[in-house]
Design a protein around this motif. Sequence first.
Motif, PDB file in Angstrom:
ATOM      1  N   ILE A   1      84.126  -9.678  71.394  1.00  0.00           N
ATOM      2  CA  ILE A   1      85.337 -10.489  71.467  1.00  0.00           C
ATOM      3  C   ILE A   1      86.529  -9.546  71.357  1.00  0.00           C
ATOM      4  N   PHE A   2      87.529  -9.782  72.212  1.00  0.00           N
ATOM      5  CA  PHE A   2      88.719  -8.931  72.210  1.00  0.00           C
ATOM      6  C   PHE A   2      89.938  -9.757  72.575  1.00  0.00           C
ATOM      7  N   GLN A   3      91.095  -9.138  72.393  1.00  0.00           N
ATOM      8  CA  GLN A   3      92.324  -9.742  72.879  1.00  0.00           C
ATOM      9  C   GLN A   3      93.169  -8.652  73.517  1.00  0.00           C
ATOM     10  N   PHE A   4      93.906  -9.042  74.546  1.00  0.00           N
ATOM     11  CA  PHE A   4      94.827  -8.103  75.174  1.00  0.00           C
ATOM     12  C   PHE A   4      96.050  -7.956  74.281  1.00  0.00           C
TER      13      PHE A   4
ATOM     14  N   LEU B   1      87.682  -7.044  68.593  1.00  0.00           N
ATOM     15  CA  LEU B   1      87.729  -7.776  67.327  1.00  0.00           C
ATOM     16  C   LEU B   1      86.377  -7.965  66.664  1.00  0.00           C
ATOM     17  N   ALA B   2      85.332  -8.254  67.453  1.00  0.00           N
ATOM     18  CA  ALA B   2      84.013  -8.556  66.879  1.00  0.00           C
ATOM     19  C   ALA B   2      82.926  -8.242  67.900  1.00  0.00           C
ATOM     20  N   ILE B   3      81.723  -7.975  67.387  1.00  0.00           N
ATOM     21  CA  ILE B   3      80.563  -7.741  68.238  1.00  0.00           C
ATOM     22  C   ILE B   3      79.352  -8.397  67.586  1.00  0.00           C
ATOM     23  N   GLY B   4      78.504  -8.993  68.394  1.00  0.00           N
ATOM     24  CA  GLY B   4      77.294  -9.620  67.874  1.00  0.00           C
ATOM     25  C   GLY B   4      76.715 -10.618  68.854  1.00  0.00           C
ATOM     26  N   ASP B   5      75.748 -11.397  68.360  1.00  0.00           N
ATOM     27  CA  ASP B   5      75.146 -12.413  69.221  1.00  0.00           C
ATOM     28  C   ASP B   5      76.089 -13.616  69.303  1.00  0.00           C
TER      29      ASP B   5
END
Length: 88
Positions: free
Chosen positions: A64-67, A79-83
Amino acid sequence: MEIEYSPMFLRMLKTLSQALQEEAMEKIDLFQNPDTHRLLKVHKLQGRLAGKYSFSVNYSTRIIFQFTKIRSPRAASLLAIGDHAIYR
């Protein structure tokens, strides 16, 4: 594209297996080129994550990311990484 890593993203990345960490870093390298976004299945999120985006590392892992426009017009903050549980 310039990439920033949130502290939460870095903590979550460290909990993954070494192989998955390497795969994630390869996908982040690909993500820096906007021409490859289609391959990574970049898409806008909705609901409580509105305004944020996601892309695939593999079949079950997402980032998950944001510009952002803090340092350059095309920058992203991871922002986050995972399932799929990271969407909750």
